[in-house]
Design a protein around this motif. Sequence first.
Motif, PDB file in Angstrom:
ATOM      1  N   SER A  54      24.226 -10.980  22.600  1.00 41.28           N
ATOM      2  CA  SER A  54      24.673  -9.588  22.686  1.00 41.28           C
ATOM      3  C   SER A  54      25.408  -9.286  23.980  1.00 41.28           C
ATOM      4  O   SER A  54      26.115  -8.285  24.069  1.00 41.28           O
ATOM      5  N   GLY A  55      25.243 -10.150  24.968  1.00 44.16           N
ATOM      6  CA  GLY A  55      25.832  -9.893  26.280  1.00 44.16           C
ATOM      7  C   GLY A  55      24.913  -9.158  27.221  1.00 44.16           C
ATOM      8  O   GLY A  55      25.277  -8.915  28.377  1.00 44.16           O
ATOM      9  N   ARG A  56      23.728  -8.815  26.771  1.00 44.87           N
ATOM     10  CA  ARG A  56      22.822  -8.034  27.610  1.00 44.87           C
ATOM     11  C   ARG A  56      22.051  -8.892  28.605  1.00 44.87           C
ATOM     12  O   ARG A  56      21.514  -8.383  29.587  1.00 44.87           O
ATOM     13  N   THR A  57      21.951 -10.184  28.345  1.00 45.32           N
ATOM     14  CA  THR A  57      21.208 -11.084  29.235  1.00 45.32           C
ATOM     15  C   THR A  57      22.163 -12.119  29.802  1.00 45.32           C
ATOM     16  O   THR A  57      22.896 -12.767  29.054  1.00 45.32           O
ATOM     17  N   THR A  58      22.145 -12.235  31.115  1.00 45.21           N
ATOM     18  CA  THR A  58      23.035 -13.182  31.768  1.00 45.21           C
ATOM     19  C   THR A  58      22.284 -13.994  32.808  1.00 45.21           C
ATOM     20  O   THR A  58      21.227 -13.593  33.300  1.00 45.21           O
ATOM     21  N   TYR A  59      22.856 -15.127  33.137  1.00 42.28           N
ATOM     22  CA  TYR A  59      22.326 -16.000  34.186  1.00 42.28           C
ATOM     23  C   TYR A  59      23.492 -16.379  35.099  1.00 42.28           C
ATOM     24  O   TYR A  59      24.611 -16.619  34.637  1.00 42.28           O
TER      25      TYR A  59
END
Length: 122
Positions: A54-59
């Motif tokens: 979804s693009g809501r979680t990034t690293y």
Amino acid sequence: QVQVVESGGGLVQAGGSLRLSCTASGLEFANYVMGWFRLAPGKERERVSCINWSGRTTYYADSVKGRFTISRDNAKNTLYLQMNSLKPEDTAMYYCAAGTVYECDSGSFGYWGQGTQVTVSS
């Protein structure tokens, strides 16, 4: 047939910016975790940044945190990496990859592009 194609690399002076793009075809883009990795001469492949479906979680790797921003546009099947405040140590071939598990590890990604070269001069 799955195709992953990166673009946007180039030569830039230290402190400058570049925006990498990656388009993926032949797969349901919105169902894939996407990531950016880089490989510099004489070094091991390094994970740079990953983003979930979804693009809501990034690293972000510590080395790029605060300078790089990953994003995706599922309607356009496109992944981006905005790179600001570039440093000579960011010089590398940058690869885009697609996977099905949200683990920002190269082994979790099954589809890879050919890479785009980023060179930062001092």
